[in-house]
Design a protein around this motif. Structure first.
Motif, PDB file in Angstrom:
ATOM      1  N   ALA A   1     -16.256  46.755   7.762  1.00 30.65           N
ATOM      2  CA  ALA A   1     -16.929  47.752   6.924  1.00 30.65           C
ATOM      3  C   ALA A   1     -18.433  47.700   7.119  1.00 30.65           C
ATOM      4  O   ALA A   1     -19.106  48.743   7.174  1.00 30.65           O
ATOM      5  CB  ALA A   1     -16.574  47.526   5.459  1.00 30.65           C
TER       6      ALA A   1
ATOM      7  N   LEU B   1     -14.359  51.033  10.874  1.00 32.49           N
ATOM      8  CA  LEU B   1     -13.040  51.175  10.280  1.00 32.49           C
ATOM      9  C   LEU B   1     -12.159  52.157  11.035  1.00 32.49           C
ATOM     10  O   LEU B   1     -10.945  52.182  10.841  1.00 32.49           O
ATOM     11  CB  LEU B   1     -13.165  51.600   8.813  1.00 32.49           C
ATOM     12  CG  LEU B   1     -13.930  50.627   7.905  1.00 32.49           C
ATOM     13  CD1 LEU B   1     -14.001  51.171   6.493  1.00 32.49           C
ATOM     14  CD2 LEU B   1     -13.293  49.242   7.911  1.00 32.49           C
TER      15      LEU B   1
ATOM     16  N   SER C   1      -8.482  47.800   6.110  1.00 24.10           N
ATOM     17  CA  SER C   1      -8.840  48.873   5.189  1.00 24.10           C
ATOM     18  C   SER C   1      -7.608  49.719   4.925  1.00 24.10           C
ATOM     19  O   SER C   1      -6.685  49.780   5.752  1.00 24.10           O
ATOM     20  CB  SER C   1      -9.980  49.734   5.759  1.00 24.10           C
ATOM     21  OG  SER C   1      -9.610  50.314   6.999  1.00 24.10           O
TER      22      SER C   1
END
Length: 565
Positions: A283, A288, A325
């Motif tokens: 991040a 991502l 994520s």
């Protein structure tokens, strides 16, 4: 750049717990500006030769830590970073943490570490086992063999092999070598989750470590029948690790009064769910999107990349739904030794006059590719990916009387780049594309090393725009937990930063490295895939010669632990 600290500004703190120290970073939620930082070194460091409590010798390949050193980071680094920032405590709305993994410890049901019980203070197995504790390799070998024998469906999600670094191998070693401590352990918990427990007073388990290190796949852990087949006393192990599971970026709870007193932060502010240092960095590096592989390079390297589909990649550390994520399958691989290898050479092998990274780098950079005539295998701390065998050791071939220190140093740099290329090619072969390499961590400041990686992998190489990638990543997750951003992707877009295409592959050097990489693969397969097991035999001889007697604490006969990897 001047940093405004007007009352309307809001800030979060990211705390990165590393191998030797913890760092706190104060970050503005509106733009990711880093306004203050502080570091606190662990008092006991890494206990890999003696136990600090009584000075007893530890067997080879052990690596323990004292969990109170982690609390000290909260007591010292967090207030220090806040003071350095000039930010008022009431402007801080959240705190997030990341940890090395798998770093795991046994506790009571209330979170009290077993090593803090007076009667267990001198029992090595009561302490934190750091990620680099590799003494559970025999247990890992049995875990893997039985999983394949039984056709366990989860083993493919880990590239066919579970690492000695992970929760199950370390716990099985505990059961077999100190069953009393194993029985006393009501919880077996990642340090990332434990320190969050210390901050908010509630136990949570994050989906990242539960998936990659806890073998949780498709909503399940390995079965009781499988665990009982490993050892009858291991049948109920999942009861020690099962707990409330939370997504990355979620709010674990509010800061307790005790933790507020430690940190100087307001009671009740958001505490984010724990995370792993490598995974949280994606991040911070705005990486991502699938195809952007982040290599977090320090003492070791962890490689993480998102994919849109689930695939089984031979030798990888794991693939977990939402492990990096939400909305993607997160893939992880790694190398057990990188910066540690370069440090070993400078500190212990380079002759007088050459014991300097800067000098060796300068002289190594002047060489054409292949001019030193050497090839090295990057296994000084074993192999994590793709072979998943921590009993392997380093190799250098091609040495002559004309070999000089910069030659060896460059060969070691190149060996780690070859290891990363092996990982990238394994991902690509399984249908997980890697289009771009983004590097974070303390080794980004070496331009020669970065260019070697771009040339060896034949991919553009970006550099994270922060010197504190994990701490920034933890701050990003804290901002989401505090409600300042709707999700991690949105927070990453605002607070993360990266210098893309900082190093581009040179076609001539790419061709030269292609030829050398072919030799690396031959050497890799010969020593790592059954051509010759001499490295394993040498380790057995070493371990037999360094057997250590460790007395028990129960008054019975001394428990003799053979020094095992």
């Amino acid at each position: 750049m001047s940093v405004s600290t007007e009352p309307h500004d809001r800030f979060v703190i990211g705390v990165d717990f590393g191998t030797l120290s913890g760092r706190a970073l104060v970050v503005r939620v509106g733009d990711g500006a880093e306004v203050g930082t502080a570091v606190h070194a662990y008092r006991s460091g890494v206990m890999d030769s003696v136990l600090a409590a009584d000075g007893r010798a530890l067997p080879a390949d052990w690596a323990l830590q004292d969990p109170d050193d982690y609390r000290d980071v909260l007591r010292h680094a967090v207030p220090g970073a806040l003071a350095a920032s000039g930010v008022a405590a009431d402007q801080v709305i959240g705190i997030g943490i990341d940890f090395t993994a798998c770093t795991v410890l046994p506790t009571l049901a209330d979170g009290t570490p077993l090593c803090e019980l007076p009667e267990l203070r001198t029992r090595p197995h009561a302490y934190v086992k750091l990620w680099k504790h590799h003494a559970a390799q025999p247990q890992a070998d049995r875990i893997n063999a039985l999983a394949h024998q039984r056709g366990e469906p989860w083993i493919g999600r880990y590239g066919g092999k579970v690492s000695a670094e992970w929760q199950y191998a370390k716990a099985l070693q505990l059961l077999e070598e100190d069953p009393e401590v194993y029985t006393r352990a009501e919880r077996w918990i990642e340090a990332a989750d434990w320190i969050v427990w210390q901050l908010c007073g509630a136990e949570t388990r994050n989906v990242c470590t539960a998936g990659y290190k806890g073998l949780r796949q498709d909503g399940r852990y390995p079965s009781r029948d499988y665990l009982a087949a490993l050892h009858p006393g291991f049948a109920d192990f999942v009861q020690k690790i099962d707990g409330p599971l939370a997504a990355l970026g979620a709010r674990a709870g509010g800061l307790t009064a005790q933790a507020a007193a430690w940190t100087g932060l307001p009671e009740g502010i958001a505490v984010a769910v724990g995370n792993v240092d490598a995974h949280v960095t994606a991040a911070a590096a705005q990486a991502l999107e699938p195809g952007r592989l982040v290599a977090i390079m320090g003492t070791s390297t962890c490689h993480v990349v998102n994919g849109t589909e689930v695939a089984e990649v031979a030798g990888m550390c794991g693939v977990v739904d939402g492990g990096i994520s939400a909305g993607f399958w997160g893939y992880e691989a790694g190398q057990s030794g990188v910066g540690d290898i370069f440090g070993w050479y400078v500190e212990h092998s380079a002759p007088d006059g050459y014991a300097s990274h800067e000098l060796l780098t300068e002289q190594a950079a002047a060489q054409p590719v292949g001019a030193h005539g050497l090839m090295a295998l990057d296994w000084w701390n074993g192999n994590r990916s793709l072979l998943v065998n921590h009993d392997l050791s380093g190799v250098i071939v091609g040495l002559t009387l004309a070999t000089r220190p910069p030659d060896v140093y460059r060969a070691l740099l190149e060996s780690t780049a070859y290891g990363t290329r092996m990982i990238i090619e394994a991902f690509a072969a399984a249908g997980v594309p890697v289009d771009e390499l983004i590097v974070a961590g303390g080794l980004t400041g070496n331009p020669l090393l970065m260019q070697i990686y771009a040339d060896v992998t034949n991919r553009p190489l970006g550099i994270i725009g922060s010197a504190q990638g994990p701490a920034l990543g933890s701050a990003i997750h804290a901002a989401v937990a505090a409600g300042a951003h709707p999700d991690v992707a949105a927070a990453s877009a605002v607070m993360g930063r990266v210098d893309r295409d900082a190093y581009l592959p040179d076609p001539g050097r790419v061709r030269a490295y292609d030829a050398l990489y072919a030799e690396y693969r031959r050497l890799h397969d010969h020593f790592g895939r059954g051509g010759d097991d001499v490295l394993l035999r040498l380790r057995d001889i070493r371990n037999a010669a360094r057997s250590v007697a460790l007395p028990t604490q129960s008054g019975e006969a001394a428990l003799r632990l053979e020094v095992m990897a």
